[in-house]
Design an enzyme around this catalytic site. Structure first.
Site, PDB file in Angstrom:
ATOM      1  CE1 TYR A   1      -2.172   5.185   8.202  1.00 12.91           C
ATOM      2  CE2 TYR A   1      -3.206   5.790  10.282  1.00 12.91           C
ATOM      3  CZ  TYR A   1      -2.581   6.157   9.108  1.00 12.91           C
ATOM      4  OH  TYR A   1      -2.361   7.492   8.838  1.00 12.91           O
TER       5      TYR A   1
ATOM      6  CB  SER B   1      -0.817   8.726  11.690  1.00 15.32           C
ATOM      7  OG  SER B   1      -2.192   8.824  12.013  1.00 15.32           O
TER       8      SER B   1
END
Length: 271
Positions: free
Chosen positions: A154, A141
């Protein structure tokens, strides 16, 4: 690497980026094992692929962070299509948002977002080195290069995924193993926009940070970028090009970048 004729495993393939990658691979002549925790969604993607490209896909359900499940995917590919040439470690979760996350929450995020990559590489890379060929694609990401406001587990696990992909490339890149790392910002998937009532999406602050940071792309566009990078054997895949500029700013003056991120966080929270 040209994907035509290759055998690929795509985890998190029941929709979103993974589903789009699986379909794009098949359209280019690859044969694909579509894997997802939700077996029904994996089967739906495989059925769609086979409707357009008969015999190009099989589906499997299971927790793709587990070694034995990954081993089963590899065996399924070998039985139906031949040795695995490409592995797309795409499954991911948003995880718990802050310091109140307990050990179980951290372990879950680490298992899905990081250890699933490690375990797949442990099973595949030795054989690829022996053959002198193989391709590992890690879905991380932009949060793995920058950070994720409102998403502690995350941000940390995506940083780790980028780090592991880098290590793979450095360690095995001269032995025939190609590695790419996908680092998008907002993509129109259930990870960003979960179904109503679902509890597995980003926090409200994190969602606002992502959606206000730039364009929200469709999964098919991201898949096209992935295949283009594979064709070039390029490590870093940035569907949102401005992420590279942001990453450069971060590295050029870390303290200034941190101050800017704190100001941005305050603006998102209405402070």
């Amino acid at each position: 690497m040209k994907v035509a004729g290759k055998v690929a495993v795509v985890t998190g393939g029941g929709g979103g980026i993974g589903g789009a990658i699986a379909q794009a691979l098949a359209a280019e002549g690859a044969r694909v094992v579509v894997a997802d925790l939700d077996a029904a969604t994996a089967q739906a993607v495989a059925d769609k692929i086979n409707a357009d490209h008969p015999g190009s896909a099989v589906a499997a359900g299971g927790d793709v962070s587990g070694t034995e499940v990954i081993r089963g995917l590899i065996e399924l590919a070998e039985k139906g299509f031949g040795p695995v040439d490409m592995y797309f470690a795409n499954a991911g979760i948003t995880g718990a948002p802050g310091l109140d996350a307990d050990d179980a929450a951290w372990d879950l995020s680490l298992d899905v977002n990081l250890r699933s990559h490690i375990r797949a590489a442990q099973l595949l890379v030795p054989g690829w080195v022996e053959r002198g060929d193989g391709y590992f694609v890690s879905t991380a990401s932009a949060a793995g290069l920058l950070t994720q406001i409102g998403g502690a587990t995350y941000a940390v696990t995506k940083h780790a995924a980028v780090g592991f992909a880098e290590w793979l490339s450095v360690t095995y890149g001269d032995q025939g193993v190609k590695v790419s790392c996908l680092c998008p910002q907002g993509v129109n998937t259930k990870l960003l926009f979960p179904d109503e009532g679902a509890d597995d999406g980003l926090s409200a602050t994190a969602m606002k940070a992502v959606t206000e940071a730039g364009d929200v792309l469709e999964p098919a566009q991201v898949a096209a970028d992935v295949l283009a990078a594979i064709d070039d054997e390029r490590f870093l895949i940035l569907p949102h090009p401005k992420v590279l500029d942001m990453y450069r700013h971060k590295g050029a003056d870390y303290d200034r970048w941190l101050r800017g991120m704190r100001r941005y966080q305050a603006s998102l929270q209405g402070s």
